[in-house]
Design a protein around this motif. Structure first.
Motif, short mmCIF file in Angstrom:
data_model
loop_
_atom_site.label_atom_id
_atom_site.label_comp_id
_atom_site.label_asym_id
_atom_site.label_seq_id
_atom_site.Cartn_x
_atom_site.Cartn_y
_atom_site.Cartn_z
N GLU A 1 37.25 33.01 -42.66
CA GLU A 1 38.50 32.25 -42.63
C GLU A 1 39.25 32.48 -41.32
O GLU A 1 39.77 31.53 -40.72
N LEU A 2 39.28 33.73 -40.89
CA LEU A 2 39.95 34.03 -39.62
C LEU A 2 39.30 33.27 -38.48
O LEU A 2 39.97 32.68 -37.64
N ALA A 3 37.98 33.27 -38.46
CA ALA A 3 37.24 32.57 -37.40
C ALA A 3 37.55 31.08 -37.43
O ALA A 3 37.76 30.46 -36.38
N GLU A 4 37.60 30.53 -38.62
CA GLU A 4 37.91 29.10 -38.73
C GLU A 4 39.32 28.81 -38.25
O GLU A 4 39.57 27.82 -37.57
N ASN A 5 40.24 29.68 -38.64
CA ASN A 5 41.64 29.45 -38.27
C ASN A 5 41.85 29.39 -36.76
O ASN A 5 42.67 28.64 -36.28
N GLU A 6 41.09 30.24 -36.05
CA GLU A 6 41.27 30.18 -34.60
C GLU A 6 40.22 29.28 -33.95
O GLU A 6 39.99 29.35 -32.77
N ARG A 7 39.61 28.45 -34.78
CA ARG A 7 38.67 27.43 -34.31
C ARG A 7 37.57 28.02 -33.45
O ARG A 7 37.14 27.43 -32.46
N ALA A 8 37.14 29.21 -33.81
CA ALA A 8 36.04 29.83 -33.08
C ALA A 8 34.74 29.13 -33.45
O ALA A 8 34.61 28.55 -34.54
N GLU A 9 33.78 29.18 -32.57
CA GLU A 9 32.48 28.57 -32.86
C GLU A 9 31.68 29.44 -33.79
O GLU A 9 30.88 28.97 -34.58
N LYS A 10 31.90 30.76 -33.62
CA LYS A 10 31.10 31.68 -34.40
C LYS A 10 31.94 32.79 -35.00
O LYS A 10 32.96 33.18 -34.43
N LEU A 11 31.48 33.28 -36.12
CA LEU A 11 32.08 34.46 -36.72
C LEU A 11 31.53 35.69 -35.99
O LEU A 11 30.32 35.96 -36.04
N THR A 12 32.39 36.43 -35.31
CA THR A 12 31.92 37.55 -34.51
C THR A 12 32.36 38.88 -35.12
O THR A 12 33.11 38.92 -36.09
N LYS A 13 31.87 39.94 -34.48
CA LYS A 13 32.24 41.28 -34.92
C LYS A 13 33.75 41.48 -34.87
O LYS A 13 34.33 42.16 -35.72
N GLU A 14 34.39 40.89 -33.87
CA GLU A 14 35.85 41.03 -33.74
C GLU A 14 36.56 40.46 -34.98
O GLU A 14 37.51 41.04 -35.46
#
Length: 394
Positions: free
Chosen positions: A263-276
């Motif tokens: 969800e965090l990754a989606e919220n910041e419109r990242a392409e991928k879910l990363t370790k961060e």
DNA sequence: TATCCACCGGAAGATGGGGTAT
DNA sequence: ATACCCCATCTTCCGGTGGATA
């Protein structure tokens, strides 16, 4: 080309990582349960008595939260229902965290036999008789699953367990009741009084905490099913797995973190879910959990929580029950309510502990006496204060 | 060695709020 | 309206606990 296509903004879709949200919830039960093959095998073997029309023996599932106990039960029962539709047996599942009294468990059992009774207000004996009658006429063996049975035993002292196992002696050959009890700890077995213990000696199935590779497999399975292809980095899963393996081995928590990371990754419109994202998710899940439980707390629990924060603010003072109680008395009078007794507050401290909001250590002896000492809260003091302030306690 | 401190936690009873049946 | 039920939450009562102290 359809006209409206031009008006639909699809740009956000290209960032979407989650494919199926249900898979990322711990209530979802996948077709295979990584790391629990042995327990599935054992439980299936015990139930296999049903295939030759014999009563299966009682079983106790023992293991910490998030070790797959409920999942294994549901998984195996589902398998039996699917593979042997003509089995002369019924399964009843009752979660004792929703039904903490013998009355309500019996209410559920009646329902699962198709008998409708009032949810309260009836004499207990009537419910019992109805249950027995309904079962006698059902003409099938019965397997009763009691999830979180320790909660029931704590209140009821195991009288219902005793009554259910005793019933077997009065049943004809072709009927039987088998119990599958699920518990976090084994000590509920010791709470049963001697009479009961002699008639109830279940097989024990242990559920150890998941280790790193097992957690990774679980996360991998959820990612494959619930996330889109190529939208996550393996490193993120590895991080969650190792982190959770160290602290608890709780698969539920690992899955929560994975969902939050997505969800965090989606919220910041990242392409991928990363370790961060995974690293951030750990804290966010914590906050979210605490916030939810604090929100459901009754007034005095909140006041006590605030009082604990007051005391912990001054590190010189030992946060024992006495000190906390006096701080709480002030809070209460400030709030204009009559304080509860010390006995009750002492009990509430234990409740807050079991909800994971505070950590308690016992200190024995000395002129200072035996007391509980609160070591720390689930969130930093400032955050806890904010949370309480949001609910009018400042 | 006895006593005391300051709290622990079990047991039982009170309270008040939900319900059903007649 | 009355007489029953169930039940969670609190209060009251009280026998521990173990080092410090007399």
């Amino acid at each position: 080309m359809p006209l409206d296509e031009a008006f639909i903004d699809t740009s956000y879709m290209s960032y979407t990582i989650i494919k199926d949200k249900r898979v990322l919830r711990d209530s979802y039960i996948p077709d295979t349960l990584p790391g629990r093959e042995e327990q599935i095998f054992q439980f299936s073997r015990i139930l296999s008595d049903l295939l030759v029309d014999q009563p299966p023996s009682d079983v106790a599932f023992i293991g910490k939260p998030g070790t797959g106990k409920t999942a294994v039960v549901k998984h195996v029962i589902k398998k039996y229902r699917n593979e042997y539709p003509n089995l002369r047996a019924k399964f009843a599942y009752v979660n004792c965290s929703q039904a903490t009294t013998a009355y309500r468990v019996l209410y559920q059992l009646n329902r699962s036999l198709g008998v409708l009774v009032p949810p309260s207000g009836y004499p207990f004996d009537v419910l019992w008789d109805k249950f027995v009658d309904a079962y006698m006429t059902s003409n099938s063996r019965l397997v009763i699953v009691l999830d979180e049975v320790d909660l029931l035993v704590k209140r009821d002292g195991g009288r219902l367990l005793y009554a259910l196992t005793r019933l077997n002696y009065d049943l004809p050959e072709e009927l039987s009741i088998s119990l599958v009890v699920i518990s976090n700890t084994m000590d509920f077995l010791e709470r049963l009084d001697p009479r009961e213990r002699s008639s109830f000696e279940p097989n024990r199935l242990q559920f150890p905490p998941y280790n790193h590779p097992q957690l990774y497999q679980i996360l991998r399975q959820r990612a494959d099913l619930g996330l889109k292809v190529g939208t996550w980095e393996d490193e993120a899963l590895q991080y969650i797995a190792s982190r959770v393996a160290q602290e608890s081995g709780d698969a539920r928590r690992a899955i929560d973190i994975l969902r939050m990371a997505a969800e965090l990754a989606e919220n910041e419109r990242a392409e991928k879910l990363t370790k961060e994202h995974a690293i951030m998710a750990v804290d966010t899940v914590n906050e979210e959990e605490v916030s939810i439980t604090v929100r459901t707390l009754p007034l005095h629990h909140r006041l006590i929580l605030a009082a604990i924060a007051d005391v912990l603010e001054r590190p010189v003072v030992r946060a024992g029950t006495g000190t906390i109680y006096r701080a709480y008395e002030q809070r209460a009078s400030l709030y204009g309510v009559k304080p509860l007794t010390m006995r009750r507050v002492s009990g509430i401290l234990r409740e807050l502990e079991s909800q994971g909001l505070i950590e308690i250590e016992m200190q024995y002896g000395g002129a200072r006496g035996n007391t509980k000492v609160v070591k720390k809260m689930a969130l930093p003091l400032r955050q806890m204060r904010n949370l309480l302030a949001q609910m009018g306690i400042r």
